[in-house]
Enzyme design. Structure first.
Site, short mmCIF file in Angstrom:
data_model
loop_
_atom_site.label_atom_id
_atom_site.label_comp_id
_atom_site.label_asym_id
_atom_site.label_seq_id
_atom_site.Cartn_x
_atom_site.Cartn_y
_atom_site.Cartn_z
N LYS A 42 1.83 -2.94 -9.09
CA LYS A 42 1.85 -4.20 -8.34
C LYS A 42 0.67 -4.23 -7.37
CE LYS A 42 4.61 -4.56 -4.54
NZ LYS A 42 3.90 -4.96 -3.31
N ASN A 43 0.45 -3.12 -6.65
CA ASN A 43 -0.55 -3.12 -5.58
C ASN A 43 -1.97 -2.99 -6.09
OD1 ASN A 43 1.54 -3.51 -3.90
ND2 ASN A 43 1.63 -1.40 -3.12
N ARG A 97 3.20 -12.18 1.91
CA ARG A 97 2.28 -11.96 3.01
C ARG A 97 1.01 -11.24 2.56
NH1 ARG A 97 0.79 -7.75 4.51
NH2 ARG A 97 -0.10 -8.59 6.42
N CYS A 103 6.51 -9.12 8.33
CA CYS A 103 7.48 -8.98 7.24
C CYS A 103 8.51 -7.96 7.71
CB CYS A 103 6.79 -8.53 5.97
SG CYS A 103 6.40 -6.79 6.00
N ARG A 148 2.58 -6.47 10.74
CA ARG A 148 1.54 -6.49 9.70
C ARG A 148 0.26 -7.18 10.22
NH1 ARG A 148 3.99 -5.41 4.68
NH2 ARG A 148 1.94 -4.80 3.97
N ASP A 191 -6.10 -7.56 12.04
CA ASP A 191 -7.30 -7.45 12.90
C ASP A 191 -8.43 -6.71 12.22
OD1 ASP A 191 -5.30 -5.37 13.22
OD2 ASP A 191 -6.70 -4.45 14.62
N LEU A 192 -8.12 -5.69 11.43
CA LEU A 192 -9.19 -4.92 10.78
C LEU A 192 -9.89 -5.76 9.71
CD1 LEU A 192 -7.35 -1.48 10.37
CD2 LEU A 192 -8.97 -2.14 12.15
N ASP A 225 5.30 4.16 0.86
CA ASP A 225 6.17 3.40 -0.04
C ASP A 225 7.20 4.29 -0.73
OD1 ASP A 225 3.54 1.13 -1.18
OD2 ASP A 225 4.67 1.28 0.68
N ILE A 260 3.06 5.20 9.10
CA ILE A 260 2.23 4.07 8.69
C ILE A 260 2.76 2.74 9.20
CG2 ILE A 260 1.24 2.84 6.70
CD1 ILE A 260 0.17 5.67 6.97
N ARG A 282 10.40 -8.06 -6.30
CA ARG A 282 8.97 -8.15 -5.96
C ARG A 282 8.20 -6.96 -6.53
NH1 ARG A 282 7.97 -7.56 -0.35
NH2 ARG A 282 5.87 -7.45 -1.19
C1 EPZ Z 1 -0.66 -1.96 1.23
O1 EPZ Z 1 -0.28 -2.78 2.32
C2 EPZ Z 1 0.47 -2.07 0.24
N1 EPZ Z 1 0.61 -3.47 -0.19
C3 EPZ Z 1 1.78 -1.59 0.88
O2 EPZ Z 1 2.78 -1.63 -0.13
C4 EPZ Z 1 1.60 -0.16 1.33
O3 EPZ Z 1 2.77 0.27 1.99
C5 EPZ Z 1 0.40 -0.06 2.28
O4 EPZ Z 1 -0.78 -0.58 1.63
C6 EPZ Z 1 0.10 1.36 2.72
O5 EPZ Z 1 -0.14 2.15 1.57
C7 EPZ Z 1 -0.25 -3.94 -1.13
O6 EPZ Z 1 -1.14 -3.25 -1.59
C8 EPZ Z 1 -0.03 -5.36 -1.56
P1 EPZ Z 1 -2.43 -1.22 5.32
P2 EPZ Z 1 -1.38 -3.11 3.49
O7 EPZ Z 1 -3.39 -2.30 5.63
O8 EPZ Z 1 -2.71 -3.29 2.87
C9 EPZ Z 1 -1.92 -1.41 10.01
C10 EPZ Z 1 4.86 -2.10 -1.05
O9 EPZ Z 1 5.98 -1.67 -0.76
N2 EPZ Z 1 -2.98 -2.44 9.95
O10 EPZ Z 1 -2.94 0.09 4.77
O11 EPZ Z 1 -0.83 -4.19 4.33
C11 EPZ Z 1 -0.61 -1.96 9.46
O12 EPZ Z 1 0.10 -2.64 10.48
C12 EPZ Z 1 3.90 -2.50 0.05
O13 EPZ Z 1 4.39 -2.18 -2.22
C13 EPZ Z 1 -3.54 -2.89 11.15
O14 EPZ Z 1 -3.17 -2.46 12.24
O15 EPZ Z 1 -1.33 -1.74 4.29
C14 EPZ Z 1 0.11 -0.74 9.00
O16 EPZ Z 1 0.76 -0.15 10.11
C15 EPZ Z 1 4.55 -2.43 1.41
N3 EPZ Z 1 -4.50 -3.85 11.10
C16 EPZ Z 1 -1.02 0.19 8.55
O17 EPZ Z 1 -2.22 -0.33 9.11
C17 EPZ Z 1 -4.95 -4.36 9.91
O18 EPZ Z 1 -5.87 -5.23 9.93
C18 EPZ Z 1 -1.16 0.24 7.04
O19 EPZ Z 1 -1.53 -1.00 6.62
C19 EPZ Z 1 -4.38 -3.89 8.71
C20 EPZ Z 1 -3.40 -2.93 8.76
#
Ligand code: EPZ
Length: 417
Positions: free
Chosen positions: A22-23, A92, A116, A121, A124-125, A306, A328, A398
């Protein structure tokens, strides 16, 4: 509302093919917008998040059709640059379309993705990186209004956290930018590698994907291509946890063992034997699992966040006390309350969860609050005595393709009503 009815305890046996990731599918569908010719994605999973992404592509004017596991995308008719609020709320992770829409249309209008079940979520990055590449982003009335007054140019972007989504958005925005982009502290997840593999097949010049430093040399044009989506490593870990908790011997196929390596130590410590041969993995589980001393979720190649909920579920019946640290996401223990209803013994203190193994779980009505938490309830329900009714299936659908059919085919007494 449909529910899963599981009559436990169950033993699983046989073989299950793991569906496409999915991801990986979601960012690939976004990246296809950059191509100047049609693309075909093979091995796409049949999931509601993929359906939502098809709706987004069609809303943008793109041709987007599914036939079985194949998705055909024709970006040549794209003529919109907005994603309606309803679609942003439906998924999202639609934020992954931001870079692709800006790069292909020169502007974008997205509503701010809500939080979510896992917490706020933030993005900012994503926004800071895109601004460094020349994109003007105004945030007002809950909307992101993006424009590119002087074109998109390369930049050096040092990520303070190896965000998966931010890394993907930057790569997608950089492939057709003017000049070179370097990302340091990039996410190293296999889905990043898969995205770069797809884009390079279309003529992009990306190197270092899957490592901490990724370099993208902007090109003018991207052709189309055919690409096979990598297997879903989290779905694979979920089926392994289902086999482990039920003391089963199970073979999962269509996997890339290297992508699963971060969870192997947990299954080894729990007393499971793993036999890998090419794209197959056989798990032989003990009658009773041993506890797992300490699991800390980390960015890849650390233990994946995950897989925390599914592996926690399997430790509820282990012999001894297991400890989890969720590093995370802010609130990724929503499944704990529901596992307690099944008789588990778990204590949560902010990011730490302590699981004291019990000798039995008993079936009860429980509700899924998020995708992987829902999977944890299925895993526990498989081993619980009696009937477990699981509601909140929209979360499960999902990320897991035909989960009840797959488990029934492996011998579990589970049906969707
Ligand atoms: C991806 O989410 C996956 N989703 C998530 O899978 C997965 O848990 C996550 O990566 C971590 O591996 C998809 O790929 C669609 P992150 P993502 O940006 O990109 C913080 C599932 O169950 N952060 O690596 O949103 C954030 O709050 C889903 O399949 C910021 O602070 O993950 C979190 O604490 C759930 N600012 C951490 O980083 C930002 O701009 C990880 O987020 C972006 C993220």
């Amino acid at each position: 509302m449909s529910e899963l009815i599981i009559h436990g305890p169950n033993q699983l046996e046989g073989e299950i093919a793991i569906h496409g990731a999915k991801n990986s599918t979601l960012p690939l569908m976004a990246a296809a917008l950059l191509c100047e010719e049609p693309c075909v994605l093979h091995n796409c999973p049949n999931l509601s998040d993929v359906d939502t992404s098809l709706k987004i592509l069609r809303h943008l004017g793109c041709g987007a059709e599914r036939s079985g596991g194949d998705i055909f995308i024709d970006p040549r008719t794209t003529d919109h640059f907005d994603i309606p609020d309803a679609l942003m709320r439906e998924m999202r992770s639609s934020i992954i379309f931001l870079g692709a829409i800006i790069s292909s249309m020169g502007q974008a209008l997205l509503s701010f993705p809500g939080g979510c079940e896992l917490g706020p979520r933030p993005i900012d990055l994503h926004l800071a990186a895109l601004r460094k590449m020349g994109i003007v982003i105004n945030e007002n009335h809950g909307c992101l209004e993006c424009s590119v007054p002087d074109g998109i140019h390369g930049a050096v972007i040092n990520l303070s956290f190896p965000s998966v989504g931010a890394t993907e958005n930057i790569i997608i925005t950089a492939v057709r930018a003017e000049g070179t982009t370097i990302i340091t502290n990039a996410a190293r997840e296999p889905e990043i590698w898969d995205l770069a593999d797809f884009l390079n097949s279309c003529g992009a010049k990306i190197s270092g994907a899957g490592e901490s430093t990724v370099t993208i040399e902007g090109v003018k044009h991207l052709s189309g291509c055919e690409h096979r989506v990598i297997p879903d490593r989290i779905a694979a870990a979920t089926y392994l946890a289902a086999a482990a908790i039920t003391g089963s011997t199970l073979t999962i196929t269509d996997i890339i063992a290297e992508h699963l390596a971060p969870v192997f130590p947990a299954f080894d410590e729990a007393g499971c034997k793993l036999e890998i041969k090419d794209n197959k993995l056989k798990i032989i589980s003990p009658k009773r699992l041993r506890r797992i001393k300490n699991i800390r979720t980390m960015p890849y190649p650390g233990f994946p966040t995950d897989a925390q909920a599914p592996v926690m579920a399997m430790t509820t019946l282990a012999d001894g006390t297991s400890m989890f640290v969720e590093n995370i996401f802010e609130s990724r223990y929503k499944h704990v309350g529901e596992l307690l209803r099944l008789g588990a013994n778990i204590k949560v203190e902010s990011r730490v969860a302590v699981v004291e193994g019990v000798s039995r779980l008993s079936g009860a009505p429980v509700e899924a609050a998020d995708l992987r938490g829902g999977a944890a309830l299925v895993i526990a329900g498989l081993a619980a005595d009696g009937i477990t009714e699981i509601s909140g299936l929209k979360h499960l659908d999902r990320g897991y393709e035909n989960i009840e059919k797959n488990l029934a085919q492996l011998g579990a007494d589970v049906k969707r009503i």
